[in-house]
Design a protein around this motif. Structure first.
Motif, mmCIF file in Angstrom:
data_model
loop_
_atom_site.group_PDB
_atom_site.id
_atom_site.type_symbol
_atom_site.label_atom_id
_atom_site.label_comp_id
_atom_site.label_asym_id
_atom_site.label_seq_id
_atom_site.Cartn_x
_atom_site.Cartn_y
_atom_site.Cartn_z
ATOM 1 N N LEU A 324 0.826 -1.203 0.000
ATOM 2 C CA LEU A 324 0.000 0.000 0.000
ATOM 3 C C LEU A 324 0.865 1.260 0.000
ATOM 4 C CD1 LEU A 324 -2.874 -0.936 2.484
ATOM 5 C CD2 LEU A 324 -2.844 -1.101 -0.002
ATOM 6 N N THR A 325 1.939 1.241 0.774
ATOM 7 C CA THR A 325 2.832 2.402 0.828
ATOM 8 C C THR A 325 3.433 2.688 -0.541
ATOM 9 O OG1 THR A 325 3.358 1.955 3.153
ATOM 10 C CG2 THR A 325 4.877 3.368 1.934
ATOM 11 N N GLN A 326 3.901 1.632 -1.216
ATOM 12 C CA GLN A 326 4.501 1.816 -2.530
ATOM 13 C C GLN A 326 3.473 2.316 -3.547
ATOM 14 O OE1 GLN A 326 7.804 1.704 -1.411
ATOM 15 N NE2 GLN A 326 8.113 0.974 -3.493
ATOM 16 N N LYS A 327 2.277 1.749 -3.499
ATOM 17 C CA LYS A 327 1.237 2.150 -4.445
ATOM 18 C C LYS A 327 0.837 3.608 -4.224
ATOM 19 C CE LYS A 327 -1.782 1.248 -7.685
ATOM 20 N NZ LYS A 327 -1.386 0.888 -9.052
ATOM 21 N N TYR A 431 -6.559 13.809 0.241
ATOM 22 C CA TYR A 431 -7.162 12.559 0.731
ATOM 23 C C TYR A 431 -6.113 11.449 0.848
ATOM 24 C CZ TYR A 431 -9.856 8.231 0.641
ATOM 25 O OH TYR A 431 -10.342 6.978 0.915
ATOM 26 N N LEU A 432 -5.311 11.272 -0.207
ATOM 27 C CA LEU A 432 -4.331 10.194 -0.198
ATOM 28 C C LEU A 432 -3.192 10.461 0.784
ATOM 29 C CD1 LEU A 432 -4.163 9.326 -3.994
ATOM 30 C CD2 LEU A 432 -5.335 8.082 -2.167
ATOM 31 N N GLU A 433 -2.886 11.717 1.031
ATOM 32 C CA GLU A 433 -1.886 12.024 2.056
ATOM 33 C C GLU A 433 -2.389 11.641 3.443
ATOM 34 O OE1 GLU A 433 0.641 15.752 0.114
ATOM 35 O OE2 GLU A 433 -1.094 16.159 1.417
ATOM 36 N N GLN A 434 -3.715 11.758 3.656
ATOM 37 C CA GLN A 434 -4.284 11.315 4.936
ATOM 38 C C GLN A 434 -4.156 9.798 5.079
ATOM 39 O OE1 GLN A 434 -4.696 13.952 6.383
ATOM 40 N NE2 GLN A 434 -5.225 15.350 4.747
ATOM 41 N N VAL A 435 -4.431 9.098 3.969
ATOM 42 C CA VAL A 435 -4.305 7.639 3.996
ATOM 43 C C VAL A 435 -2.849 7.243 4.236
ATOM 44 C CG1 VAL A 435 -4.654 5.518 2.694
ATOM 45 C CG2 VAL A 435 -6.286 7.390 2.476
ATOM 46 N N GLU A 436 -1.944 7.936 3.556
ATOM 47 C CA GLU A 436 -0.517 7.653 3.711
ATOM 48 C C GLU A 436 -0.074 7.866 5.149
ATOM 49 O OE1 GLU A 436 3.204 8.546 0.807
ATOM 50 O OE2 GLU A 436 2.253 10.312 1.690
ATOM 51 N N ALA A 437 -0.562 8.943 5.766
ATOM 52 C CA ALA A 437 -0.221 9.215 7.162
ATOM 53 C C ALA A 437 -0.786 8.142 8.088
ATOM 54 C CB ALA A 437 -0.744 10.585 7.571
ATOM 55 N N GLU A 460 -11.013 0.312 1.568
ATOM 56 C CA GLU A 460 -11.493 1.669 1.277
ATOM 57 C C GLU A 460 -10.863 2.200 -0.015
ATOM 58 O OE1 GLU A 460 -10.823 6.125 3.063
ATOM 59 O OE2 GLU A 460 -11.037 4.463 4.489
ATOM 60 N N LEU A 461 -9.552 1.973 -0.168
ATOM 61 C CA LEU A 461 -8.871 2.447 -1.377
ATOM 62 C C LEU A 461 -9.363 1.696 -2.616
ATOM 63 C CD1 LEU A 461 -5.231 2.884 -0.042
ATOM 64 C CD2 LEU A 461 -6.913 4.656 -0.551
ATOM 65 N N TYR A 466 -8.723 3.531 -6.195
ATOM 66 C CA TYR A 466 -7.302 3.832 -6.259
ATOM 67 C C TYR A 466 -6.474 2.558 -6.401
ATOM 68 C CZ TYR A 466 -8.445 8.575 -4.790
ATOM 69 O OH TYR A 466 -8.961 9.847 -4.735
ATOM 70 N N LEU A 467 -7.070 1.419 -6.038
ATOM 71 C CA LEU A 467 -6.393 0.127 -6.126
ATOM 72 C C LEU A 467 -7.260 -0.851 -6.896
ATOM 73 C CD1 LEU A 467 -5.183 -0.326 -2.426
ATOM 74 C CD2 LEU A 467 -3.905 0.645 -4.328
ATOM 75 N N ASN A 468 -6.620 -1.843 -7.495
ATOM 76 C CA ASN A 468 -7.330 -2.928 -8.151
ATOM 77 C C ASN A 468 -7.521 -4.066 -7.164
ATOM 78 O OD1 ASN A 468 -7.414 -1.594 -10.651
ATOM 79 N ND2 ASN A 468 -5.332 -2.298 -11.127
ATOM 80 N N ASP A 469 -8.725 -4.572 -7.085
ATOM 81 C CA ASP A 469 -9.051 -5.621 -6.115
ATOM 82 C C ASP A 469 -8.169 -6.866 -6.258
ATOM 83 O OD1 ASP A 469 -10.154 -7.238 -4.262
ATOM 84 O OD2 ASP A 469 -12.220 -7.003 -4.901
#
Length: 610
Positions: A324-327, A431-437, A460-461, A466-469
């Motif tokens: 997730l971090t890399q993506k 939004y994605l910076e919140q997820v990253e944090a 959620e992503l 933002y991600l493929n299942d």
């Protein structure tokens, strides 16, 4: 009076609970050796023979569950051929996800509703158990399910009465192993026979000492080299139980040292012979012999299931967190590049009004025009200061003015088109910076709640596209079907405080759990968790309770390193979710403000954990 309404993009933070026992690094994961497998087999025979096989479920490409029932109870027997955590034990029910594996379907077809009548080792000192199935207890076995616990070569093989392989969890071709291939239709062959001497209670002390000390060397190596059935973990445990150093030379042992070591050796063999074991936790793993035990456990199954489940969840946590971090880093880098392009074009469009003003000046001063000039200086309408206007000498004054009007319209259209696009990209970045944090706060795995929380962030992503299942639900990850839960604390006044750990929990607390009399807390214009102070009808919280909830809201936010943080609180009925908003986004009104200290919130959390 107009009420202030603020839009919040929420992230989540977590507090890591202390582990139930010390987690061993995955690189040194304690294996199920012969002694542990013997203890498992003995307990299964005592508790689960005979049993009816009612269900078969395969969880992933390394794990299958057998649903067993006796007259008194039901349970799931887990069989795993995982290269790092091969085992069998009675554990929790499998997750409620579809079973799409062929191996489990074949087991269900052949073994469904048969009786498990025997669990026996296939040969002395071999780490293979034969689970035998018959129509009913007392009748000959119709099927043999061989469970091979042999590290990276572990396997589960189903054979019929003639010992012909019907299916296997992992088929081994002749190209992979010419010594012992495992393929459908072939005869099941036993593993190659062991050549090391077998330990025995009948061996006298002098003969045992002579064999171990025949070739001088480190004690650990000489023990394992001279006898079968000794894993590295068991050898270390045995030597430490005798108060010796595993790396000391056999020539340095005194007579008393040899006697203590032989006594532990005899205890080990006696436990195997009588099938009397003492399971429990050690400082860095578990034991079934009671040596180095820090906490006793009543059943071997409990130790095995809890230890390996925790280790595999830790492995899944580390892998998923890295993915997730890399993506997120990749997606954010692309969005930031796009935002910079939009900002550049928007900055260019800021000069649109200047082009219109220059065109107006030029049209108002046509009498100053001279053919072939490349610039003209005219007084500004408002300030009367001289303004120099660059011109195209090949065009007349009207044509130059028209070109300025055209450029003005072009830049104006660009601004109107780019501004909402830039706002949309910036919202995505935020939004994605919140997820990253939030992921960054989940630094290490401590409990299953941490993996569940990370799983929900992944889900959620995926829902937000933002991600493929399929990419993030591969077979290497341990699937979970449990929901994570919010943190629960108690204020000095005895009131309950709930703190969301991710956006799912935040929305759950705010829009489902919250009652009419509760109070909702959040850091002011700073991403953080939703905090709920639970109140009963007619109850008025003391100032210390409000401050405690505010301190927790400050601690579970991105401002946890600050000295003081502004925290708002209001009634849940004044908190709303905008239409189409992403998870965790809320608006609020009628708020009041408290100054909170994250440090005090952290101290309260640590005190609660103790």
């Amino acid at each position: 009076m107009r009420h202030q309404v603020k839009l919040l993009k929420i992230d989540w933070l977590t507090c890591l609970s202390p582990p139930a026992f010390s987690h061993t690094p995955l690189t040194t994961l304690q294996p199920v050796d012969f002694t542990v497998l013997t203890a498992i087999g003995a307990e299964l025979r005592a508790e689960w023979l005979p049993a009816r096989l009612e269900q078969v479920y395969q969880r992933d490409r390394h794990t299958v569950y057998l649903g067993l029932r006796t007259f008194q109870k039901r349970a799931w027997l887990l069989l795993s051929w995982h290269p790092q955590a091969a085992r069998l034990c009675v554990g929790d029910a499998p997750p409620r996800t579809p079973d799409t594996f062929t191996f489990s379907q074949q087991l269900k077809h052949q073994l469904g509703n048969l009786a498990l009548v025997s669990i026996v080792p296939i040969a002395p000192w071999e780490r293979v158990l034969d689970l035998q199935f018959a129509q009913r207890p007392g009748e000959p076995a119709l099927w043999h399910l061989y469970v091979e616990i042999m590290g990276k070569y572990s396997n589960v093989v189903l054979a019929n009465q003639e010992n012909q392989i019907v299916t296997a969890a992992h088929q081994v071709s002749m190209q992979q192993s010419s010594v012992r291939p495992i393929q459908t239709g072939e005869t099941y062959e036993l593993p190659p026979p062991l050549t090391d001497p077998a330990p025995t209670l009948a061996e006298p002390f002098d003969r045992w000492q002579e064999r171990v000390s025949l070739v001088p060397g480190p004690l650990r190596r000489t023990l394992q080299k001279n006898y079968r059935g000794l894993s590295s973990a068991l050898t270390l445990s045995l030597i430490h139980a005798a108060d010796l150093n595993p790396d000391q030379a056999t020539t340095s042992l005194s007579a008393a040292d040899w006697q203590r070591l032989f006594q532990r050796w005899q205890e080990w063999l006696q436990a195997l012979t009588t099938e009397t074991f003492h399971p429990g936790w050690t400082a860095d793993g578990y034991t079934v012999l009671g040596w180095g035990m820090t906490q006793a456990v009543d059943r071997v199954q409990t130790v095995i299931d809890r230890y390996y489940t925790s280790q595999l969840e830790q492995q899944a946590f580390v892998q998923l967190r890295h993915q997730l971090t890399q993506k997120l880093r990749t997606v954010l880098d692309k969005l930031r590049v796009k935002a910079r392009v939009f900002q550049t074009r928007l900055a260019q469009s800021d000069g649109a009004d200047r082009y219109r003003e220059q065109a107006d000046l030029l049209m108002a001063n046509l009498h100053h025009w001279q053919n072939g000039i490349s610039a003209i200086t005219l007084p500004d309408f408002a300030t009367e200061q001289p303004v120099t206007i660059p011109l195209n000498p090949e065009k007349n004054a009207v044509q130059n003015a028209q070109a300025f009007y055209k450029q003005h319209q072009k830049l104006k259209r660009a601004r109107n088109a780019i501004a909402p696009l830039l706002a949309e990209v910036n919202a995505e970045i935020h939004y994605l910076e919140q997820v990253e944090a939030a992921i960054a706060e989940l630094e290490t795995y401590q409990t299953a709640e941490d993996l569940n929380t990370l799983d929900e962030i992944r889900d959620e992503l995926i829902q937000q596209q933002y991600l493929n299942d399929p990419e993030y639900r591969n077979a290497n990850l341990t699937p979970t079907d449990s929901q994570s839960h919010p943190h629960r604390y108690t204020t000095p006044g005895g009131l309950e405080v709930l703190v969301g750990r991710n956006n799912r929990q935040n929305d759950q607390l705010t829009f489902r759990t919250a009652g009419d009399y509760d109070l909702w807390f959040h850091t002011q214009e700073i991403p953080g968790s939703h905090v709920l102070l639970r109140l009963k009808p007619g109850m008025v919280p003391d100032a210390i309770d409000l401050q405690c909830a505010a301190n927790l809201a400050a601690y579970y936010s991105r401002a946890r390193q600050s000295e003081q943080v502004s925290v708002i609180y209001t009634e849940p009925k004044h908190v709303y979710k905008p239409k189409g908003a992403k998870p965790g986004m809320t608006v609020y009104k009628h708020e009041r403000t408290l100054w909170a200290q994250p440090r005090l919130g952290e101290e309260w959390v640590r005190g609660e954990l103790k």
